[in-house]
Design a protein around this motif. Sequence first.
Motif, short mmCIF file in Angstrom:
data_model
loop_
_atom_site.label_atom_id
_atom_site.label_comp_id
_atom_site.label_asym_id
_atom_site.label_seq_id
_atom_site.Cartn_x
_atom_site.Cartn_y
_atom_site.Cartn_z
N ASP A 59 0.83 -1.32 0.06
CA ASP A 59 0.00 0.01 -0.16
C ASP A 59 1.00 1.49 0.19
OD1 ASP A 59 -2.11 -1.23 -0.03
OD2 ASP A 59 -2.64 -1.65 2.04
N LYS A 60 2.38 1.02 -0.15
CA LYS A 60 3.29 2.57 0.22
C LYS A 60 4.66 1.90 -0.71
CE LYS A 60 3.10 2.85 4.24
NZ LYS A 60 3.56 3.00 5.94
N ILE A 61 4.55 2.64 -1.23
CA ILE A 61 5.81 2.28 -2.44
C ILE A 61 6.64 3.86 -2.07
CG2 ILE A 61 6.18 1.93 -4.39
CD1 ILE A 61 4.23 0.68 -4.98
N ILE A 62 8.19 3.23 -2.57
CA ILE A 62 8.93 4.53 -2.65
C ILE A 62 9.37 4.51 -3.53
CG2 ILE A 62 10.90 5.91 -1.85
CD1 ILE A 62 8.49 6.51 0.30
N PHE A 63 9.93 5.76 -4.41
CA PHE A 63 10.89 5.42 -5.74
C PHE A 63 12.58 6.41 -5.20
CE2 PHE A 63 6.63 4.21 -7.47
CZ PHE A 63 7.19 3.32 -8.28
N GLN A 64 12.95 5.35 -4.96
CA GLN A 64 14.29 6.07 -4.80
C GLN A 64 15.49 5.85 -5.78
OE1 GLN A 64 16.49 4.33 -0.73
NE2 GLN A 64 18.22 4.29 -2.25
N PHE A 65 16.14 6.89 -6.63
CA PHE A 65 16.60 7.48 -7.13
C PHE A 65 17.70 8.30 -7.11
CE2 PHE A 65 12.68 8.87 -8.08
CZ PHE A 65 13.20 10.20 -9.07
N PRO A 66 19.12 8.19 -7.98
CA PRO A 66 19.74 9.63 -8.31
C PRO A 66 18.90 10.57 -9.47
CG PRO A 66 20.91 7.88 -8.95
CD PRO A 66 19.59 7.49 -8.11
N TYR A 67 18.91 11.44 -8.51
CA TYR A 67 18.31 12.92 -10.12
C TYR A 67 19.82 12.90 -10.39
CZ TYR A 67 14.73 15.72 -11.63
OH TYR A 67 13.91 16.88 -12.04
N TYR A 68 19.56 12.96 -11.79
CA TYR A 68 20.63 13.66 -13.10
C TYR A 68 20.34 13.99 -14.36
CZ TYR A 68 20.26 9.20 -15.19
OH TYR A 68 20.11 8.30 -15.91
N TRP A 69 20.61 14.69 -14.81
CA TRP A 69 20.13 15.28 -16.26
C TRP A 69 18.86 15.77 -16.39
CZ3 TRP A 69 23.34 18.04 -19.15
CH2 TRP A 69 24.78 17.43 -18.97
N PHE A 70 18.10 16.44 -14.69
CA PHE A 70 16.33 17.06 -14.78
C PHE A 70 15.85 15.45 -15.19
CE2 PHE A 70 19.74 20.26 -15.78
CZ PHE A 70 19.78 20.89 -14.63
N ASN A 71 16.23 14.02 -14.69
CA ASN A 71 15.20 13.48 -15.40
C ASN A 71 15.64 11.77 -13.81
OD1 ASN A 71 12.99 11.55 -16.30
ND2 ASN A 71 13.86 13.04 -18.28
N ILE A 72 15.16 11.03 -14.39
CA ILE A 72 15.26 9.70 -13.73
C ILE A 72 16.89 8.69 -14.53
CG2 ILE A 72 13.59 9.61 -12.50
CD1 ILE A 72 12.45 7.91 -14.22
N PRO A 73 17.08 7.71 -13.71
CA PRO A 73 17.69 6.67 -14.54
C PRO A 73 17.35 6.18 -15.42
CG PRO A 73 17.71 6.59 -11.83
CD PRO A 73 16.76 7.65 -12.28
N SER A 74 17.69 5.56 -16.33
CA SER A 74 16.60 4.99 -17.60
C SER A 74 15.82 3.68 -17.39
CB SER A 74 18.00 4.85 -18.91
OG SER A 74 18.85 3.85 -18.34
N LEU A 75 16.26 3.20 -16.19
CA LEU A 75 15.65 1.96 -16.04
C LEU A 75 14.71 1.89 -15.71
CD1 LEU A 75 15.62 -1.56 -16.33
CD2 LEU A 75 16.59 -1.43 -14.14
N LEU A 76 14.49 3.11 -14.47
CA LEU A 76 13.42 3.25 -13.96
C LEU A 76 12.28 4.44 -15.02
CD1 LEU A 76 11.40 3.52 -11.34
CD2 LEU A 76 13.27 5.92 -10.71
N LYS A 77 13.00 4.95 -15.60
CA LYS A 77 11.32 4.93 -16.91
C LYS A 77 11.47 3.69 -17.72
CE LYS A 77 9.81 8.09 -19.80
NZ LYS A 77 9.06 7.76 -20.34
N LYS A 78 11.49 2.92 -17.74
CA LYS A 78 11.91 1.66 -18.76
C LYS A 78 10.76 1.12 -18.13
CE LYS A 78 13.53 -2.11 -20.85
NZ LYS A 78 14.34 -2.68 -21.23
N TRP A 79 11.27 0.70 -16.66
CA TRP A 79 9.87 0.25 -15.65
C TRP A 79 8.43 1.08 -15.71
CZ3 TRP A 79 6.68 1.33 -11.61
CH2 TRP A 79 7.05 -0.52 -10.48
N PHE A 80 8.59 2.23 -15.64
CA PHE A 80 6.86 2.80 -15.54
C PHE A 80 6.34 2.29 -16.71
CE2 PHE A 80 8.94 6.43 -12.23
CZ PHE A 80 8.26 6.21 -11.34
N ASP A 81 7.50 2.84 -18.11
CA ASP A 81 7.08 2.61 -18.92
C ASP A 81 6.01 1.19 -19.32
OD1 ASP A 81 7.25 5.00 -20.25
OD2 ASP A 81 9.53 4.19 -21.31
#
Length: 177
Positions: A59-81
């Motif tokens: 019921d509770k989810i945190i997405f943890q990542f380093p922010y670079y180039w004003f965006n998220i790591p590519s694998l997390l973007k792929k995960w969302f997609d």
Amino acid sequence: MKTLIIITHPTMSGSTMNKRWMEELLRFPEKYTVHSLYDAYPDEKIDVQAEQRLVEQYDKIIFQFPYYWFNIPSLLKKWFDQVLTHGWAYGSKSGYRMEGKKIALAISLGVEEEELSSNGGKYKYPLNELCRPFELSFEYVKADYQPAFAFYGLEFNVSDSHIERGVRSYMQFLAGF
């Protein structure tokens, strides 16, 4: 109930902080389930059904990542997609499987907070503005999006004391999440 922490922490600005956050989270397996995408998918081939089943358990989810180039790591973007699919996360026949789930981002940044400011900051926009796409995405799937946790200044300050201050701050954030 435990909180699911989905982590990306490849070697990039902020990865020292993310690694230390992960180490601290692993000390409390009764509170947190740590799911490292780069460890689970070194080939970046995401098992969509397994990820959806995992998300459904929390019921509770945190997405943890380093922010670079004003965006998220590519694998997390792929995960969302790939994971937030029509028919599962949204759409009239989906059941909105993320509906009501409390969601937040935990972000480590190389820049100082004042550099992300609409009042003379080097990068013009505060982090909450840069996170609008996440807010809109999670609203779209009817999740309960919360303000992001951010820890700044990691490009030039990776001293032990700064890192440990970041760990304490993050754990306080999670305690109130």
